[in-house]
Design a protein around this motif. Structure first.
Motif, PDB file in Angstrom:
ATOM      1  N   ASP A 121       0.870  -1.182   0.000  1.00  0.00           N
ATOM      2  CA  ASP A 121       0.000   0.000   0.000  1.00  0.00           C
ATOM      3  C   ASP A 121       0.902   1.225   0.000  1.00  0.00           C
ATOM      4  O   ASP A 121       1.952   1.216   0.651  1.00  0.00           O
ATOM      5  CB  ASP A 121      -0.898  -0.008   1.239  1.00  0.00           C
ATOM      6  CG  ASP A 121      -2.062   0.961   1.138  1.00  0.00           C
ATOM      7  OD1 ASP A 121      -1.870   2.093   0.635  1.00  0.00           O
ATOM      8  OD2 ASP A 121      -3.164   0.598   1.557  1.00  0.00           O
ATOM      9  N   ASP A 179       0.224   3.913   1.400  1.00  0.00           N
ATOM     10  CA  ASP A 179       0.041   4.579   2.683  1.00  0.00           C
ATOM     11  C   ASP A 179       0.824   3.816   3.757  1.00  0.00           C
ATOM     12  O   ASP A 179       0.429   2.703   4.144  1.00  0.00           O
ATOM     13  CB  ASP A 179      -1.445   4.624   3.043  1.00  0.00           C
ATOM     14  CG  ASP A 179      -1.687   5.207   4.424  1.00  0.00           C
ATOM     15  OD1 ASP A 179      -0.927   6.107   4.845  1.00  0.00           O
ATOM     16  OD2 ASP A 179      -2.642   4.753   5.090  1.00  0.00           O
ATOM     17  N   SER A 216      -1.151   2.373   6.741  1.00  0.00           N
ATOM     18  CA  SER A 216      -1.932   1.170   6.455  1.00  0.00           C
ATOM     19  C   SER A 216      -1.046  -0.064   6.416  1.00  0.00           C
ATOM     20  O   SER A 216      -1.391  -1.112   6.966  1.00  0.00           O
ATOM     21  CB  SER A 216      -2.667   1.318   5.120  1.00  0.00           C
ATOM     22  OG  SER A 216      -3.629   2.337   5.200  1.00  0.00           O
ATOM     23  N   ASP A 241      -3.221  -2.635  -2.141  1.00  0.00           N
ATOM     24  CA  ASP A 241      -4.073  -1.515  -2.495  1.00  0.00           C
ATOM     25  C   ASP A 241      -4.159  -1.497  -4.016  1.00  0.00           C
ATOM     26  O   ASP A 241      -3.223  -1.925  -4.702  1.00  0.00           O
ATOM     27  CB  ASP A 241      -3.446  -0.223  -1.968  1.00  0.00           C
ATOM     28  CG  ASP A 241      -4.284   1.007  -2.247  1.00  0.00           C
ATOM     29  OD1 ASP A 241      -5.502   0.877  -2.506  1.00  0.00           O
ATOM     30  OD2 ASP A 241      -3.729   2.119  -2.204  1.00  0.00           O
ATOM     31  N   GLU A 276      -5.076   1.391  -5.997  1.00  0.00           N
ATOM     32  CA  GLU A 276      -4.620   2.668  -6.547  1.00  0.00           C
ATOM     33  C   GLU A 276      -3.353   3.136  -5.850  1.00  0.00           C
ATOM     34  O   GLU A 276      -3.379   3.523  -4.690  1.00  0.00           O
ATOM     35  CB  GLU A 276      -5.725   3.703  -6.405  1.00  0.00           C
ATOM     36  CG  GLU A 276      -6.910   3.377  -7.290  1.00  0.00           C
ATOM     37  CD  GLU A 276      -7.929   4.490  -7.303  1.00  0.00           C
ATOM     38  OE1 GLU A 276      -7.548   5.668  -7.169  1.00  0.00           O
ATOM     39  OE2 GLU A 276      -9.113   4.162  -7.441  1.00  0.00           O
ATOM     40  N   ALA A 329      -7.678  -4.167  -2.005  1.00  0.00           N
ATOM     41  CA  ALA A 329      -8.458  -3.117  -1.356  1.00  0.00           C
ATOM     42  C   ALA A 329      -8.471  -1.883  -2.244  1.00  0.00           C
ATOM     43  O   ALA A 329      -7.477  -1.560  -2.901  1.00  0.00           O
ATOM     44  CB  ALA A 329      -7.836  -2.771  -0.006  1.00  0.00           C
ATOM     45  N   THR A 330      -9.614  -1.212  -2.263  1.00  0.00           N
ATOM     46  CA  THR A 330      -9.722   0.027  -3.026  1.00  0.00           C
ATOM     47  C   THR A 330     -10.791   0.909  -2.405  1.00  0.00           C
ATOM     48  O   THR A 330     -11.719   0.402  -1.759  1.00  0.00           O
ATOM     49  CB  THR A 330     -10.044  -0.242  -4.511  1.00  0.00           C
ATOM     50  OG1 THR A 330     -10.068   0.994  -5.216  1.00  0.00           O
ATOM     51  CG2 THR A 330     -11.364  -0.964  -4.672  1.00  0.00           C
ATOM     52  N   ALA A 331     -10.654   2.193  -2.607  1.00  0.00           N
ATOM     53  CA  ALA A 331     -11.658   3.141  -2.130  1.00  0.00           C
ATOM     54  C   ALA A 331     -12.801   3.264  -3.128  1.00  0.00           C
ATOM     55  O   ALA A 331     -13.831   3.838  -2.832  1.00  0.00           O
ATOM     56  CB  ALA A 331     -11.016   4.502  -1.900  1.00  0.00           C
ATOM     57  N   ARG A 332     -12.629   2.723  -4.323  1.00  0.00           N
ATOM     58  CA  ARG A 332     -13.649   2.809  -5.369  1.00  0.00           C
ATOM     59  C   ARG A 332     -14.516   1.558  -5.366  1.00  0.00           C
ATOM     60  O   ARG A 332     -14.026   0.452  -5.572  1.00  0.00           O
ATOM     61  CB  ARG A 332     -12.989   2.965  -6.728  1.00  0.00           C
ATOM     62  CG  ARG A 332     -12.287   4.277  -6.864  1.00  0.00           C
ATOM     63  CD  ARG A 332     -11.843   4.447  -8.265  1.00  0.00           C
ATOM     64  NE  ARG A 332     -11.188   5.724  -8.400  1.00  0.00           N
ATOM     65  CZ  ARG A 332     -10.942   6.278  -9.552  1.00  0.00           C
ATOM     66  NH1 ARG A 332     -11.254   5.654 -10.671  1.00  0.00           N
ATOM     67  NH2 ARG A 332     -10.347   7.445  -9.612  1.00  0.00           N
TER      68      ARG A 332
END
Length: 89
Positions: free
Chosen positions: A8, A10, A13, A52, A54, A79-82
């Motif tokens: 990731d 981040d 994370s 992640d 993106e 994992a994705t925020a979208r």
């Protein structure tokens, strides 16, 4: 114990997931960029890859593609925020 690769962009994370898995006694390799993760997939064996989707430069799609190519038996967790993203089969 299963061996995990956590990826990731981040660092917080990555650190949280890495600590959680290591706390359960798992061996974990972690990276904050996709290029390093792609290299790790061709150098080491993993039972599971958590990535992640993106990320800048080399994204999670490239990580998934490399994992499927180099380690087809590894479990993939993406994992994705979208909510509308779908990985090609």
């Amino acid at each position: 114990m299963p061996r995990f690769l956590v990826v990731d962009d981040d660092p917080g994370s990555v650190n949280a997931v890495t600590q959680l898995l290591r706390g359960d006694g798992h061996e974990v390799a972690s990276h904050t960029d996709g290029a390093a993760a792609v290299n790790a997939l061709s150098d080491d064996l993993f039972d599971a890859v958590l990535t992640d989707l993106e990320m800048p430069q080399v994204d999670g799609y490239a990580v998934v593609h490399e994992a499927r190519k180099c380690q087809p038996r590894a479990c993939l967790v993406v994992a994705t925020a979208r909510a509308h993203e779908k990985l090609a089969e």
